[in-house]
Design a protein around this motif. Structure first.
Motif, PDB file in Angstrom:
ATOM      1  N   LEU A  57       0.826  -1.202   0.000  1.00  0.00           N
ATOM      2  CA  LEU A  57       0.000   0.000   0.000  1.00  0.00           C
ATOM      3  C   LEU A  57       0.862   1.255   0.000  1.00  0.00           C
ATOM      4  O   LEU A  57       0.576   2.219  -0.728  1.00  0.00           O
ATOM      5  CB  LEU A  57      -0.936  -0.005   1.207  1.00  0.00           C
ATOM      6  CG  LEU A  57      -1.887   1.191   1.332  1.00  0.00           C
ATOM      7  CD1 LEU A  57      -2.689   1.400   0.054  1.00  0.00           C
ATOM      8  CD2 LEU A  57      -2.815   1.013   2.530  1.00  0.00           C
ATOM      9  N   LEU A  58       1.934   1.254   0.769  1.00  0.00           N
ATOM     10  CA  LEU A  58       2.812   2.419   0.786  1.00  0.00           C
ATOM     11  C   LEU A  58       3.488   2.599  -0.575  1.00  0.00           C
ATOM     12  O   LEU A  58       3.727   3.725  -1.019  1.00  0.00           O
ATOM     13  CB  LEU A  58       3.856   2.270   1.894  1.00  0.00           C
ATOM     14  CG  LEU A  58       4.658   3.526   2.264  1.00  0.00           C
ATOM     15  CD1 LEU A  58       3.739   4.678   2.654  1.00  0.00           C
ATOM     16  CD2 LEU A  58       5.630   3.214   3.400  1.00  0.00           C
ATOM     17  N   GLY A  59       3.757   1.493  -1.268  1.00  0.00           N
ATOM     18  CA  GLY A  59       4.302   1.582  -2.622  1.00  0.00           C
ATOM     19  C   GLY A  59       3.325   2.226  -3.586  1.00  0.00           C
ATOM     20  O   GLY A  59       3.709   3.036  -4.440  1.00  0.00           O
ATOM     21  N   LEU A  60       2.034   1.894  -3.454  1.00  0.00           N
ATOM     22  CA  LEU A  60       1.018   2.525  -4.301  1.00  0.00           C
ATOM     23  C   LEU A  60       0.938   4.025  -4.024  1.00  0.00           C
ATOM     24  O   LEU A  60       0.798   4.838  -4.944  1.00  0.00           O
ATOM     25  CB  LEU A  60      -0.353   1.887  -4.060  1.00  0.00           C
ATOM     26  CG  LEU A  60      -0.510   0.386  -4.299  1.00  0.00           C
ATOM     27  CD1 LEU A  60      -1.983   0.004  -4.208  1.00  0.00           C
ATOM     28  CD2 LEU A  60       0.072  -0.032  -5.629  1.00  0.00           C
ATOM     29  N   ILE A  61       1.021   4.378  -2.744  1.00  0.00           N
ATOM     30  CA  ILE A  61       0.974   5.796  -2.377  1.00  0.00           C
ATOM     31  C   ILE A  61       2.168   6.529  -2.982  1.00  0.00           C
ATOM     32  O   ILE A  61       2.031   7.622  -3.556  1.00  0.00           O
ATOM     33  CB  ILE A  61       0.946   5.944  -0.841  1.00  0.00           C
ATOM     34  CG1 ILE A  61      -0.363   5.368  -0.274  1.00  0.00           C
ATOM     35  CG2 ILE A  61       1.100   7.409  -0.436  1.00  0.00           C
ATOM     36  CD1 ILE A  61      -0.369   5.214   1.239  1.00  0.00           C
ATOM     37  N   ALA A  62       3.351   5.933  -2.880  1.00  0.00           N
ATOM     38  CA  ALA A  62       4.551   6.561  -3.445  1.00  0.00           C
ATOM     39  C   ALA A  62       4.422   6.710  -4.959  1.00  0.00           C
ATOM     40  O   ALA A  62       4.775   7.750  -5.534  1.00  0.00           O
ATOM     41  CB  ALA A  62       5.784   5.729  -3.090  1.00  0.00           C
ATOM     42  N   HIS A  63       3.899   5.685  -5.624  1.00  0.00           N
ATOM     43  CA  HIS A  63       3.715   5.742  -7.078  1.00  0.00           C
ATOM     44  C   HIS A  63       2.768   6.872  -7.457  1.00  0.00           C
ATOM     45  O   HIS A  63       3.042   7.659  -8.374  1.00  0.00           O
ATOM     46  CB  HIS A  63       3.165   4.405  -7.570  1.00  0.00           C
ATOM     47  CG  HIS A  63       2.704   4.417  -8.992  1.00  0.00           C
ATOM     48  ND1 HIS A  63       3.570   4.422 -10.063  1.00  0.00           N
ATOM     49  CD2 HIS A  63       1.452   4.438  -9.523  1.00  0.00           C
ATOM     50  CE1 HIS A  63       2.879   4.436 -11.192  1.00  0.00           C
ATOM     51  NE2 HIS A  63       1.591   4.450 -10.892  1.00  0.00           N
ATOM     52  N   THR A  64       1.667   6.970  -6.752  1.00  0.00           N
ATOM     53  CA  THR A  64       0.657   7.980  -7.062  1.00  0.00           C
ATOM     54  C   THR A  64       1.177   9.386  -6.825  1.00  0.00           C
ATOM     55  O   THR A  64       0.772  10.326  -7.515  1.00  0.00           O
ATOM     56  CB  THR A  64      -0.603   7.732  -6.212  1.00  0.00           C
ATOM     57  OG1 THR A  64      -1.072   6.399  -6.454  1.00  0.00           O
ATOM     58  CG2 THR A  64      -1.707   8.718  -6.555  1.00  0.00           C
ATOM     59  N   HIS A  65       2.091   9.535  -5.879  1.00  0.00           N
ATOM     60  CA  HIS A  65       2.579  10.867  -5.522  1.00  0.00           C
ATOM     61  C   HIS A  65       3.968  11.158  -6.087  1.00  0.00           C
ATOM     62  O   HIS A  65       4.718  11.974  -5.554  1.00  0.00           O
ATOM     63  CB  HIS A  65       2.552  11.037  -3.998  1.00  0.00           C
ATOM     64  CG  HIS A  65       1.159  11.162  -3.453  1.00  0.00           C
ATOM     65  ND1 HIS A  65       0.354  10.065  -3.206  1.00  0.00           N
ATOM     66  CD2 HIS A  65       0.399  12.256  -3.161  1.00  0.00           C
ATOM     67  CE1 HIS A  65      -0.827  10.479  -2.764  1.00  0.00           C
ATOM     68  NE2 HIS A  65      -0.823  11.798  -2.732  1.00  0.00           N
ATOM     69  N   GLY A  66       4.301  10.489  -7.195  1.00  0.00           N
ATOM     70  CA  GLY A  66       5.498  10.857  -7.943  1.00  0.00           C
ATOM     71  C   GLY A  66       6.807  10.519  -7.281  1.00  0.00           C
ATOM     72  O   GLY A  66       7.779  11.278  -7.407  1.00  0.00           O
ATOM     73  N   GLN A  67       6.869   9.375  -6.603  1.00  0.00           N
ATOM     74  CA  GLN A  67       8.122   8.907  -6.005  1.00  0.00           C
ATOM     75  C   GLN A  67       8.446   7.529  -6.589  1.00  0.00           C
ATOM     76  O   GLN A  67       8.304   6.507  -5.920  1.00  0.00           O
ATOM     77  CB  GLN A  67       7.993   8.837  -4.481  1.00  0.00           C
ATOM     78  CG  GLN A  67       7.727  10.185  -3.817  1.00  0.00           C
ATOM     79  CD  GLN A  67       7.513  10.053  -2.322  1.00  0.00           C
ATOM     80  OE1 GLN A  67       6.449   9.604  -1.872  1.00  0.00           O
ATOM     81  NE2 GLN A  67       8.514  10.420  -1.546  1.00  0.00           N
ATOM     82  N   PRO A  68       8.874   7.484  -7.845  1.00  0.00           N
ATOM     83  CA  PRO A  68       9.015   6.192  -8.534  1.00  0.00           C
ATOM     84  C   PRO A  68      10.035   5.257  -7.903  1.00  0.00           C
ATOM     85  O   PRO A  68       9.804   4.047  -7.832  1.00  0.00           O
ATOM     86  CB  PRO A  68       9.423   6.597  -9.956  1.00  0.00           C
ATOM     87  CG  PRO A  68       9.971   7.981  -9.832  1.00  0.00           C
ATOM     88  CD  PRO A  68       9.208   8.620  -8.721  1.00  0.00           C
ATOM     89  N   ALA A  69      11.170   5.787  -7.458  1.00  0.00           N
ATOM     90  CA  ALA A  69      12.192   4.912  -6.878  1.00  0.00           C
ATOM     91  C   ALA A  69      11.687   4.263  -5.593  1.00  0.00           C
ATOM     92  O   ALA A  69      11.881   3.059  -5.364  1.00  0.00           O
ATOM     93  CB  ALA A  69      13.469   5.704  -6.613  1.00  0.00           C
ATOM     94  N   LEU A  70      11.029   5.057  -4.757  1.00  0.00           N
ATOM     95  CA  LEU A  70      10.486   4.518  -3.514  1.00  0.00           C
ATOM     96  C   LEU A  70       9.381   3.510  -3.803  1.00  0.00           C
ATOM     97  O   LEU A  70       9.297   2.457  -3.156  1.00  0.00           O
ATOM     98  CB  LEU A  70       9.957   5.655  -2.640  1.00  0.00           C
ATOM     99  CG  LEU A  70       9.341   5.247  -1.297  1.00  0.00           C
ATOM    100  CD1 LEU A  70      10.360   4.510  -0.434  1.00  0.00           C
ATOM    101  CD2 LEU A  70       8.800   6.479  -0.568  1.00  0.00           C
TER     102      LEU A  70
END
Length: 308
Positions: A57-70
């Motif tokens: 879930l935290l990976g999805l949040i990072a993806h949605t908010h423009g943090q591709p590496a995270l």
């Protein structure tokens, strides 16, 4: 229907069981409250490092908010769990694709299809990864599977049509685009892709009509303008082609194909004008034939984005 009430934000000192913390995190995420969901996920990971569901879930949040590496790091972490569900791998595949990591994306998508052969998004994303990797025949096999699983999905029909274009099965692609548009008449990408195929088949009048419909559905769909300009050029109508190219450049002023096409069309318009003004008997008048069609390949197939 009244909006769902927002889930309560946890208090700093509140003690939650792992299942309850995960439930609240997903509830916040579903309610559009990413910050609260992130807080809960980080609390879970602080107490249980590497916990798969919180990492996902935290990976999805990072993806949605423009943090591709995270996002990539967290989704890989989630997929390391022995019991990681297929959807984790399907989401990892799409995040890899969006970052140009096609080999890694393919491996993740194949793992997703292995864990759940009925997971549509896994077959869809695998097919698109293979398409982008230039492996059109393999892509067709995957996207045919998607259509078998989702027979009434305009997006699935459109994506398979794109794959058929890649293997030069143009009549079959045309049929699929028509089917997609019968299911969703305002599908701009479907109209634009149909315009491309009809142009390739030489049916320029129908192609122009499809391109006009695409622009009516989505006035900022760039491929539709390029397709329409190419169709008009192929009909020896460079002035009309130039008008559509200029229309595209009003909202996409740095579009490289449009800039190159505008230069060619201005030259063609000048040559056509010179021909029209020359004496009819002149043997020196320039001959203006049809410009090579400037149509673009079908609009990019639509991957199923990360899914909770």
């Amino acid at each position: 229907m009244p909006p769902k009430p927002a889930p309560p934000a946890p208090t700093t000192g509140e003690l939650l069981s792992l299942p309850e913390a995960l439930r609240q995190a997903h509830a916040h995420w579903s309610a559009g409250q990413a910050a609260q969901a992130e807080i809960l996920c980080r609390r879970i990971l602080a107490a249980s490092p590497g916990q798969a569901e919180a990492s996902h879930l935290l990976g999805l949040i990072a993806h949605t908010h423009g943090q591709p590496a995270l996002a990539l790091e967290l989704l890989n972490q989630a997929c390391r769990a022995d019991a990681a569900p297929a959807v984790y791998f399907g989401n990892l595949a799409e995040v890899c694709r969006q970052q140009g990591l096609l080999a890694e994306g393919e491996a993740a998508a194949r793992q997703a299809t292995k864990r759940d052969p009925g997971l549509v998004m896994a077959w869809n994303n695998l097919g698109i990864i293979l398409q982008e990797a230039g492996r059109s025949a393999e892509s067709v096999n995957c996207l045919e599977r998607v259509v078998e699983l989702q027979t009434h999905s305009p997006e699935a029909l459109n994506n398979l049509g794109n794959a058929y274009v890649g293997v030069n099965r143009l009549d079959e692609a045309r049929r699929l685009y028509v089917q997609a548009l019968a299911l969703r008449s305002d599908y701009a990408e479907g109209h634009s892709n149909l315009a491309f195929v009809l142009g390739e088949l030489g049916d320029y009048d129908a192609a122009a009509d499809a391109a006009h419909r695409a622009i009516a559905c989505n006035p900022r769909l760039m491929n539709a303008y390029i397709n329409l300009a190419g169709i008009e050029a192929a009909r020896s109508r460079p002035r009309e082609a130039l008008q559509w190219t200029e229309a595209l450049l009003t909202f996409a002023p740095t579009h490289p194909q449009a800039l190159e096409l505008r230069t060619r069309l201005r030259t063609a318009c000048g040559a056509q004008a010179a021909t029209a003004e020359a004496p009819a008997a002149s043997t020196d008048a320039a001959s203006v034939g049809a410009l090579p069609a400037a149509t673009t390949a079908p609009a990019a197939a639509q991957a199923q984005d990360v899914d909770d």
